[in-house]
Write an enzyme that holds these catalytic residues in place. Structure first.
Site, PDB file in Angstrom:
ATOM      1  N   GLY A  11       0.802  -1.222   0.000  1.00  0.00           N
ATOM      2  CA  GLY A  11       0.000   0.000   0.000  1.00  0.00           C
ATOM      3  C   GLY A  11       0.832   1.267   0.000  1.00  0.00           C
ATOM      4  O   GLY A  11       2.070   1.241  -0.117  1.00  0.00           O
ATOM      5  N   GLN A  12       0.146   2.399   0.165  1.00  0.00           N
ATOM      6  CA  GLN A  12       0.821   3.708   0.076  1.00  0.00           C
ATOM      7  C   GLN A  12       1.917   3.834   1.133  1.00  0.00           C
ATOM      8  O   GLN A  12       3.026   4.276   0.826  1.00  0.00           O
ATOM      9  CB  GLN A  12      -0.205   4.848   0.239  1.00  0.00           C
ATOM     10  CG  GLN A  12       0.385   6.217  -0.057  1.00  0.00           C
ATOM     11  CD  GLN A  12      -0.520   7.376   0.363  1.00  0.00           C
ATOM     12  OE1 GLN A  12      -1.554   7.184   0.997  1.00  0.00           O
ATOM     13  NE2 GLN A  12      -0.125   8.588   0.002  1.00  0.00           N
ATOM     14  N   TYR A 141     -15.085   4.323   8.991  1.00  0.00           N
ATOM     15  CA  TYR A 141     -13.618   4.231   9.076  1.00  0.00           C
ATOM     16  C   TYR A 141     -13.141   4.796  10.413  1.00  0.00           C
ATOM     17  O   TYR A 141     -12.333   4.179  11.113  1.00  0.00           O
ATOM     18  CB  TYR A 141     -13.026   5.018   7.901  1.00  0.00           C
ATOM     19  CG  TYR A 141     -11.520   5.139   7.885  1.00  0.00           C
ATOM     20  CD1 TYR A 141     -10.700   4.038   7.708  1.00  0.00           C
ATOM     21  CD2 TYR A 141     -10.919   6.404   8.010  1.00  0.00           C
ATOM     22  CE1 TYR A 141      -9.311   4.182   7.665  1.00  0.00           C
ATOM     23  CE2 TYR A 141      -9.541   6.552   7.960  1.00  0.00           C
ATOM     24  CZ  TYR A 141      -8.743   5.435   7.794  1.00  0.00           C
ATOM     25  OH  TYR A 141      -7.382   5.571   7.745  1.00  0.00           O
ATOM     26  N   LYS A 145     -11.250   3.109  13.671  1.00  0.00           N
ATOM     27  CA  LYS A 145      -9.958   3.583  14.206  1.00  0.00           C
ATOM     28  C   LYS A 145     -10.050   3.805  15.713  1.00  0.00           C
ATOM     29  O   LYS A 145      -9.126   3.449  16.456  1.00  0.00           O
ATOM     30  CB  LYS A 145      -9.520   4.860  13.485  1.00  0.00           C
ATOM     31  CG  LYS A 145      -9.052   4.628  12.053  1.00  0.00           C
ATOM     32  CD  LYS A 145      -7.870   3.676  11.976  1.00  0.00           C
ATOM     33  CE  LYS A 145      -7.376   3.425  10.576  1.00  0.00           C
ATOM     34  NZ  LYS A 145      -6.377   2.336  10.501  1.00  0.00           N
TER      35      LYS A 145
HETATM   36  P1  NAD Z   1      -3.499   1.414   1.372  1.00  0.00           P
HETATM   37  O1  NAD Z   1      -4.947   1.297   1.050  1.00  0.00           O
HETATM   38  O2  NAD Z   1      -2.595   2.052   0.398  1.00  0.00           O
HETATM   39  O3  NAD Z   1      -2.913  -0.004   1.743  1.00  0.00           O
HETATM   40  C1  NAD Z   1      -3.643  -0.878   2.560  1.00  0.00           C
HETATM   41  C2  NAD Z   1      -3.276  -2.273   2.176  1.00  0.00           C
HETATM   42  O4  NAD Z   1      -4.110  -3.169   2.935  1.00  0.00           O
HETATM   43  C3  NAD Z   1      -3.527  -2.595   0.711  1.00  0.00           C
HETATM   44  O5  NAD Z   1      -2.307  -2.698   0.018  1.00  0.00           O
HETATM   45  C4  NAD Z   1      -4.236  -3.942   0.743  1.00  0.00           C
HETATM   46  O6  NAD Z   1      -3.490  -4.899   0.038  1.00  0.00           O
HETATM   47  C5  NAD Z   1      -4.188  -4.352   2.196  1.00  0.00           C
HETATM   48  N1  NAD Z   1      -5.379  -5.130   2.559  1.00  0.00           N
HETATM   49  C6  NAD Z   1      -6.686  -4.776   2.415  1.00  0.00           C
HETATM   50  N2  NAD Z   1      -7.470  -5.782   2.852  1.00  0.00           N
HETATM   51  C7  NAD Z   1      -6.635  -6.774   3.261  1.00  0.00           C
HETATM   52  C8  NAD Z   1      -6.849  -8.068   3.808  1.00  0.00           C
HETATM   53  N3  NAD Z   1      -8.082  -8.539   4.033  1.00  0.00           N
HETATM   54  N4  NAD Z   1      -5.766  -8.811   4.119  1.00  0.00           N
HETATM   55  C9  NAD Z   1      -4.518  -8.361   3.904  1.00  0.00           C
HETATM   56  N5  NAD Z   1      -4.266  -7.135   3.389  1.00  0.00           N
HETATM   57  C10 NAD Z   1      -5.313  -6.362   3.065  1.00  0.00           C
HETATM   58  O7  NAD Z   1      -3.418   2.156   2.792  1.00  0.00           O
HETATM   59  P2  NAD Z   1      -2.250   3.048   3.384  1.00  0.00           P
HETATM   60  O8  NAD Z   1      -2.507   4.434   2.956  1.00  0.00           O
HETATM   61  O9  NAD Z   1      -0.947   2.439   3.125  1.00  0.00           O
HETATM   62  O10 NAD Z   1      -2.617   2.980   4.925  1.00  0.00           O
HETATM   63  C11 NAD Z   1      -2.046   2.026   5.788  1.00  0.00           C
HETATM   64  C12 NAD Z   1      -2.641   2.240   7.172  1.00  0.00           C
HETATM   65  O11 NAD Z   1      -2.439   3.597   7.595  1.00  0.00           O
HETATM   66  C13 NAD Z   1      -4.153   2.010   7.255  1.00  0.00           C
HETATM   67  O12 NAD Z   1      -4.467   1.443   8.505  1.00  0.00           O
HETATM   68  C14 NAD Z   1      -4.721   3.402   7.189  1.00  0.00           C
HETATM   69  O13 NAD Z   1      -5.975   3.479   7.825  1.00  0.00           O
HETATM   70  C15 NAD Z   1      -3.676   4.196   7.925  1.00  0.00           C
HETATM   71  N6  NAD Z   1      -3.675   5.614   7.564  1.00  0.00           N
HETATM   72  C16 NAD Z   1      -3.343   5.997   6.294  1.00  0.00           C
HETATM   73  C17 NAD Z   1      -3.376   7.347   5.968  1.00  0.00           C
HETATM   74  C18 NAD Z   1      -3.042   7.827   4.598  1.00  0.00           C
HETATM   75  O14 NAD Z   1      -3.241   9.010   4.289  1.00  0.00           O
HETATM   76  N7  NAD Z   1      -2.509   6.983   3.710  1.00  0.00           N
HETATM   77  C19 NAD Z   1      -3.730   8.301   6.945  1.00  0.00           C
HETATM   78  C20 NAD Z   1      -4.095   7.857   8.211  1.00  0.00           C
HETATM   79  C21 NAD Z   1      -4.036   6.516   8.525  1.00  0.00           C
HETATM   80  N1  SER Z   2      -5.870   9.581   4.370  1.00  0.00           N
HETATM   81  C1  SER Z   2      -6.826   8.779   5.064  1.00  0.00           C
HETATM   82  C2  SER Z   2      -8.131   8.783   4.369  1.00  0.00           C
HETATM   83  O1  SER Z   2      -8.413   9.768   3.713  1.00  0.00           O
HETATM   84  C3  SER Z   2      -6.994   9.300   6.476  1.00  0.00           C
HETATM   85  O2  SER Z   2      -6.946   8.263   7.348  1.00  0.00           O
HETATM   86  O3  SER Z   2      -8.866   7.847   4.493  1.00  0.00           O
END
Ligand code: NAD
Ligand code: SER
Length: 330
Positions: A11-12, A141, A145
């Site tokens: 993921g990101q 969501y 959290k």
């Molecule tokens: P993303 O969506 O890019 O990556 C999430 C990954 O979870 C995906 O690559 C997917 O393969 C995996 N996934 C989904 N369902 C699954 C399952 N059943 N089993 C195994 N893997 C599974 O998300 P991200 O942006 O990398 O975020 C990672 C974490 O950080 C998340 O918990 C998200 O809530 C948190 N977060 C992200 C942001 C943001 O802006 N990117 C901000 C706040 C919090």
């Molecule tokens: N960047 C994330 C979203 O927009 C915040 O957790 O879902």
């Protein structure tokens, strides 16, 4: 040296956290766990497996065989994707976390859990949202959290599991695209600026949100997991922040590098309602006091680096656009 498992590794965040952890602790020490997407470069340059985080026996086997003692549990369904499929989001976000906490309890692993600005709702102060502000989110969501933060605290208090978490703002990066969030516009806008000199924003003018550049987000996760546990009064989860802007402000900053860049609006009512419920900027004093958190990138520094990095790549079509790796069609 720790032995680390990273879920959500394609993921990101994961696609940048995995190489950073391997650089620090060694390639073989870090096992990247994906789901349905092939590992992007450079995640593919080290140990990689796939599993559903809800599959307790598969996760138990992976942790046992790898001898993991630290888990960064990133796999989740983000805000806009969760609004589209709340049942799936609850299942993945809660049962995936429960699986990880149980395996941590059994094998003595520590756990990193990324929470979010989404853990706050309209009842919390929007500006300088305090660490211990009321948490009554109005999105599925966000509910997942808050429940996740509480579950991590419970496992720490009840079973002594070393759980630690961050409330991330929206994250901006030039690697793997965001996975269905509300803050994704702040990534899309760069691709559109370089490709078309124009961006149609799905959030309305004046929508101010808390944001951070990925290098700070990755460093924060590593620093928190290395922090002295005796100094941590809070655990799940610390507010962290780096910058706060609305669409016009980021567009203005981009225009300094891309003259003639223009912005228009095509509002997505679902994501607008979500954004309107989130903080403009969180107060990260507790993170500073308890483990020394300080961001390095502000809006100007982040924009400069994003433009520089994306200019080195051939920026084709924006790679996001509702990308989903959650078993559902994108
Ligand atoms: P993303 O969506 O890019 O990556 C999430 C990954 O979870 C995906 O690559 C997917 O393969 C995996 N996934 C989904 N369902 C699954 C399952 N059943 N089993 C195994 N893997 C599974 O998300 P991200 O942006 O990398 O975020 C990672 C974490 O950080 C998340 O918990 C998200 O809530 C948190 N977060 C992200 C942001 C943001 O802006 N990117 C901000 C706040 C919090
Ligand atoms: N960047 C994330 C979203 O927009 C915040 O957790 O879902």
């Amino acid at each position: 040296m720790p032995r680390i498992l990273v879920t959500g590794a394609t993921g990101q965040i994961g696609s940048e956290l995995v190489p950073a952890l391997r650089k620090r602790y060694g390639r073989e020490a870090v096992l990247a766990l994906g789901y349905k997407t092939p590992p992007p470069e450079p995640v593919d340059a080290g140990p990689f497996k796939t599993a559903d985080v809800r599959d307790a026996s598969a996760i138990e086997r992976i942790v046992r065989n790898h001898r993991s003692d630290k888990i960064y549990h990133l796999a989740a369904i983000l805000s806009a994707a969760a609004a589209a499929d709340p049942k799936l989001a609850w299942d993945v976000n809660m049962n995936g976390l429960y699986t990880m906490l149980e395996v941590c309890r059994e094998y003595g692993c520590s756990l990193f859990f990324p929470s979010s600005i989404a853990a706050f709702g309209p009842g919390a102060p929007r500006v300088n949202t305090p660490q211990d502000a009321v948490q009554r989110p109005t999105t599925l969501y966000g509910v997942s959290k808050v429940a996740g933060e509480l579950l991590c605290d419970y496992y720490h208090g009840k079973f002594g599991v070393d759980t630690r978490g961050l409330r991330y703002p929206g994250l901006i990066s030039h690697g793997a695209p965001p996975g269905g969030g509300t803050t994704d516009y702040a990534v899309e806008i760069f691709y559109a600026a370089l490709r078309e000199k124009h961006y149609r924003c799905f959030l309305k003018a004046g929508t101010r949100l808390d944001m951070m550049y990925m290098p700070d987000a990755v460093r924060a996760a590593i620093e928190l997991m290395e922090a002295n546990p005796a100094a941590l009064k809070h655990r799940n989860a610390f507010n962290i922040t780096a910058m706060s802007f609305d669409p016009e402000e980021i567009a203005g900053e981009i225009r300094r590098h891309v003259p003639g860049f223009t912005l228009s609006y095509a509002i997505d009512p679902v994501r607008q309602v979500i954004a309107d419920s989130w903080p403009d900027k969180m107060d990260d004093t507790a993170a500073l006091q308890e483990w020394g958190w300080r961001p390095e990138y502000d809006l100007a520094a982040m924009t400069r680096d994003m433009i520089e990095q994306l200019s080195k790549k051939a920026v084709g079509a924006y790679p996001g656009g509702g990308r989903a790796d959650n078993g559902e069609p994108a």
